[in-house]
Design a protein around this motif. Structure first.
Motif, PDB file in Angstrom:
ATOM      1  N   GLU A   1       0.818  -1.216   0.000  1.00 36.17           N
ATOM      2  CA  GLU A   1       0.000   0.000   0.000  1.00 36.17           C
ATOM      3  C   GLU A   1       0.854   1.268   0.000  1.00 36.17           C
ATOM      4  O   GLU A   1       0.329   2.375   0.107  1.00 36.17           O
ATOM      5  CB  GLU A   1      -0.913   0.007   1.232  1.00 36.17           C
ATOM      6  CG  GLU A   1      -1.850  -1.192   1.330  1.00 36.17           C
ATOM      7  CD  GLU A   1      -2.805  -1.293   0.148  1.00 36.17           C
ATOM      8  OE1 GLU A   1      -3.169  -0.234  -0.408  1.00 36.17           O
ATOM      9  OE2 GLU A   1      -3.164  -2.421  -0.225  1.00 36.17           O
ATOM     10  N   ARG A   2       2.168   1.090  -0.103  1.00 45.76           N
ATOM     11  CA  ARG A   2       3.074   2.243  -0.029  1.00 45.76           C
ATOM     12  C   ARG A   2       3.523   2.691  -1.416  1.00 45.76           C
ATOM     13  O   ARG A   2       3.654   1.887  -2.332  1.00 45.76           O
ATOM     14  CB  ARG A   2       4.311   1.876   0.794  1.00 45.76           C
ATOM     15  CG  ARG A   2       4.000   1.365   2.191  1.00 45.76           C
ATOM     16  CD  ARG A   2       3.490   2.481   3.085  1.00 45.76           C
ATOM     17  NE  ARG A   2       3.114   1.973   4.403  1.00 45.76           N
ATOM     18  CZ  ARG A   2       2.728   2.734   5.404  1.00 45.76           C
ATOM     19  NH1 ARG A   2       2.660   4.048   5.237  1.00 45.76           N
ATOM     20  NH2 ARG A   2       2.389   2.206   6.559  1.00 45.76           N
ATOM     21  N   LYS A   3       3.786   3.978  -1.533  1.00 44.41           N
ATOM     22  CA  LYS A   3       4.328   4.511  -2.778  1.00 44.41           C
ATOM     23  C   LYS A   3       5.843   4.318  -2.788  1.00 44.41           C
ATOM     24  O   LYS A   3       6.515   4.624  -1.807  1.00 44.41           O
ATOM     25  CB  LYS A   3       3.987   5.993  -2.922  1.00 44.41           C
ATOM     26  CG  LYS A   3       2.513   6.256  -3.193  1.00 44.41           C
ATOM     27  CD  LYS A   3       2.264   7.737  -3.446  1.00 44.41           C
ATOM     28  CE  LYS A   3       0.795   7.979  -3.793  1.00 44.41           C
ATOM     29  NZ  LYS A   3       0.540   9.409  -4.064  1.00 44.41           N
TER      30      LYS A   3
ATOM     31  N   PRO B   1       3.442  -2.870  -4.639  1.00 42.46           N
ATOM     32  CA  PRO B   1       3.615  -1.447  -4.317  1.00 42.46           C
ATOM     33  C   PRO B   1       3.462  -0.583  -5.569  1.00 42.46           C
ATOM     34  O   PRO B   1       3.785  -1.012  -6.676  1.00 42.46           O
ATOM     35  CB  PRO B   1       5.052  -1.385  -3.775  1.00 42.46           C
ATOM     36  CG  PRO B   1       5.378  -2.773  -3.378  1.00 42.46           C
ATOM     37  CD  PRO B   1       4.623  -3.664  -4.296  1.00 42.46           C
ATOM     38  N   GLU B   2       2.974   0.614  -5.372  1.00 40.28           N
ATOM     39  CA  GLU B   2       2.818   1.553  -6.484  1.00 40.28           C
ATOM     40  C   GLU B   2       4.135   2.282  -6.712  1.00 40.28           C
ATOM     41  O   GLU B   2       4.657   2.933  -5.815  1.00 40.28           O
ATOM     42  CB  GLU B   2       1.735   2.582  -6.166  1.00 40.28           C
ATOM     43  CG  GLU B   2       1.586   3.650  -7.238  1.00 40.28           C
ATOM     44  CD  GLU B   2       0.713   4.803  -6.790  1.00 40.28           C
ATOM     45  OE1 GLU B   2       0.714   5.839  -7.483  1.00 40.28           O
ATOM     46  OE2 GLU B   2       0.060   4.677  -5.740  1.00 40.28           O
ATOM     47  N   ILE B   3       4.688   2.135  -7.899  1.00 37.12           N
ATOM     48  CA  ILE B   3       5.905   2.872  -8.237  1.00 37.12           C
ATOM     49  C   ILE B   3       5.483   4.263  -8.692  1.00 37.12           C
ATOM     50  O   ILE B   3       5.090   4.486  -9.833  1.00 37.12           O
ATOM     51  CB  ILE B   3       6.717   2.154  -9.328  1.00 37.12           C
ATOM     52  CG1 ILE B   3       7.161   0.773  -8.832  1.00 37.12           C
ATOM     53  CG2 ILE B   3       7.938   2.987  -9.724  1.00 37.12           C
ATOM     54  CD1 ILE B   3       7.950  -0.015  -9.843  1.00 37.12           C
ATOM     55  N   ALA B   4       5.528   5.177  -7.745  1.00 39.13           N
ATOM     56  CA  ALA B   4       5.074   6.539  -8.026  1.00 39.13           C
ATOM     57  C   ALA B   4       6.098   7.313  -8.840  1.00 39.13           C
ATOM     58  O   ALA B   4       5.741   8.156  -9.667  1.00 39.13           O
ATOM     59  CB  ALA B   4       4.779   7.266  -6.719  1.00 39.13           C
ATOM     60  N   PHE B   5       7.381   7.029  -8.584  1.00 35.74           N
ATOM     61  CA  PHE B   5       8.452   7.742  -9.278  1.00 35.74           C
ATOM     62  C   PHE B   5       9.512   6.735  -9.688  1.00 35.74           C
ATOM     63  O   PHE B   5      10.042   6.013  -8.856  1.00 35.74           O
ATOM     64  CB  PHE B   5       9.071   8.818  -8.375  1.00 35.74           C
ATOM     65  CG  PHE B   5       8.076   9.794  -7.818  1.00 35.74           C
ATOM     66  CD1 PHE B   5       7.662  10.879  -8.577  1.00 35.74           C
ATOM     67  CD2 PHE B   5       7.551   9.618  -6.544  1.00 35.74           C
ATOM     68  CE1 PHE B   5       6.737  11.775  -8.069  1.00 35.74           C
ATOM     69  CE2 PHE B   5       6.633  10.510  -6.028  1.00 35.74           C
ATOM     70  CZ  PHE B   5       6.211  11.586  -6.792  1.00 35.74           C
ATOM     71  N   HIS B   6       9.820   6.700 -10.971  1.00 34.19           N
ATOM     72  CA  HIS B   6      10.835   5.800 -11.511  1.00 34.19           C
ATOM     73  C   HIS B   6      11.968   6.672 -12.026  1.00 34.19           C
ATOM     74  O   HIS B   6      11.815   7.366 -13.041  1.00 34.19           O
ATOM     75  CB  HIS B   6      10.233   4.967 -12.645  1.00 34.19           C
ATOM     76  CG  HIS B   6      11.046   3.777 -13.011  1.00 34.19           C
ATOM     77  ND1 HIS B   6      10.504   2.578 -13.349  1.00 34.19           N
ATOM     78  CD2 HIS B   6      12.390   3.593 -13.088  1.00 34.19           C
ATOM     79  CE1 HIS B   6      11.449   1.706 -13.625  1.00 34.19           C
ATOM     80  NE2 HIS B   6      12.601   2.314 -13.482  1.00 34.19           N
ATOM     81  N   VAL B   7      13.117   6.653 -11.349  1.00 34.89           N
ATOM     82  CA  VAL B   7      14.203   7.580 -11.688  1.00 34.89           C
ATOM     83  C   VAL B   7      15.497   6.801 -11.916  1.00 34.89           C
ATOM     84  O   VAL B   7      15.646   5.663 -11.488  1.00 34.89           O
ATOM     85  CB  VAL B   7      14.413   8.634 -10.585  1.00 34.89           C
ATOM     86  CG1 VAL B   7      13.133   9.427 -10.354  1.00 34.89           C
ATOM     87  CG2 VAL B   7      14.862   7.979  -9.276  1.00 34.89           C
TER      88      VAL B   7
END
Length: 325
Positions: free
Chosen positions: A186-188, A213-219
């Motif tokens: 449930e975490r970003k 998990p939600e990959i909110a930012f892929h850097v």
């Protein structure tokens, strides 16, 4: 008595593993085993016992260890005495990946300049593929990059940096000794991708989850990933050397994920095969000093002593020998 057999004996005691010793010495595991068997025949005793998956010294091995270590030290002193007279280049052209350039080079170069004050360093930062091209074109002398296999290059394992999950220190996970992969669903996530093979292990830990998990930012930059985590945008996996200052200052906290065994990013020191310069030996020696003095060995987890820290974040042995082949 063959000094290489003695060297293997000392390395196995250090790493606690025949396989890891083989990697450090650029040998096959059977070759290391053969060396130890030869040494045991010469000494007329067993040097190691296996307890489960662990390799431990026998009583005879413990007695022989200080003598073996002293023999290697004496040999190294002799080599250093001979090499002091070797002429070093006026300009050293170093290539490095971004992470090495950001976190290791600033501590490595001042030491290099202390030992070799006449050297001028030109640093180029780039990706492994680009730096390999520069090495082959003669535009770079040595490079700190990912492991490469090329007939014209010598590659020596140099630095192993463990990867951990990091959270901001006011995050609920910061008070937990460890968390499960399920708790992350449930975490970003701030996902810093620095190598496909390295991150496959993370993906596999989440494959069985109903809601990954939600990959909110892929850097693709560790500093960007770290700053996003510090701003509370998410949690993420980072190399330990990247976050050591923030951990020391209490701004980031490493968290163990129970389903993930420890893994690390490996950096190699690479040079042209025909290059036999003394500078590569200076680089490996200086880096080893930094780790022994604790300047690069900061444990990401509390409760670990110096011995464990050196095991977790360490330079890989055998650099000079490998590059000299």
């Amino acid at each position: 008595m063959n000094i290489e057999n003695i060297e293997s004996f000392v390395y196995i005691n250090h790493y606690g593993s025949f396989n890891k010793t083989a990697e450090a010495l650029f040998l096959s595991q059977p070759s290391v085993t053969a060396r130890i068997q030869t040494l045991e025949r010469e000494l007329g005793c067993r040097l190691f016992d296996r307890i489960g998956k662990q390799v431990v010294l026998t009583e005879e091995g413990r007695k022989f260890l200080p003598y073996a270590q002293e023999m290697l030290k004496t040999l190294q002193k002799g080599r250093q005495h001979i090499r002091r007279s070797e002429k070093l280049p006026q300009e050293l052209r170093i290539g490095s990946t971004i992470s090495v350039s950001n976190y290791l080079i600033p501590e490595l170069l001042p030491r290099l300049h202390e030992r070799c004050p006449g050297i001028h360093v030109k640093l180029t930062t780039g990706g492994t593929d680009d730096l390999v091209k520069r090495l082959l074109a003669g535009e770079t002398d040595v490079a700190f990059i990912r492991k490469v296999m090329h007939p014209s290059l010598r590659t020596a394992a140099f630095y192993e940096d463990p990867i951990h999950l990091y959270v901001r220190s006011d995050h609920p996970f910061a008070d937990e000794e460890s968390v499960s992969a399920e708790e992350l669903q449930e975490r970003k996530l701030v996902f810093f991708e620095c190598g496909t093979l390295d991150w496959l292990r993370i993906h596999r830990a989440f494959e069985a989850l109903e809601s990954p998990p939600e990959i909110a930012f892929h850097v693709d930059n560790s500093e960007t990933a770290k700053k996003l985590i510090l701003r509370g945008a998410g949690i993420g996996f980072l190399p330990a050397v990247c976050a050591r200052e923030e951990v020391r200052e209490g701004r980031l906290t490493p968290v163990r994920v129970r389903e993930l065994s420890e893994f690390a990013l490996q950096t190699s020191l690479v040079a042209l095969r025909q290059d036999d310069s003394a500078i590569t030996r200076q680089l490996s020696s200086i880096f080893g000093d930094l780790v022994r003095e604790g300047e690069l060995a900061a444990s990401p987890f509390s409760g670990h002593g110096d011995e464990d820290v050196l095991r977790r974040s360490k330079p890989q042995s055998g650099i000079s020998r490998a590059l000299a082949r």
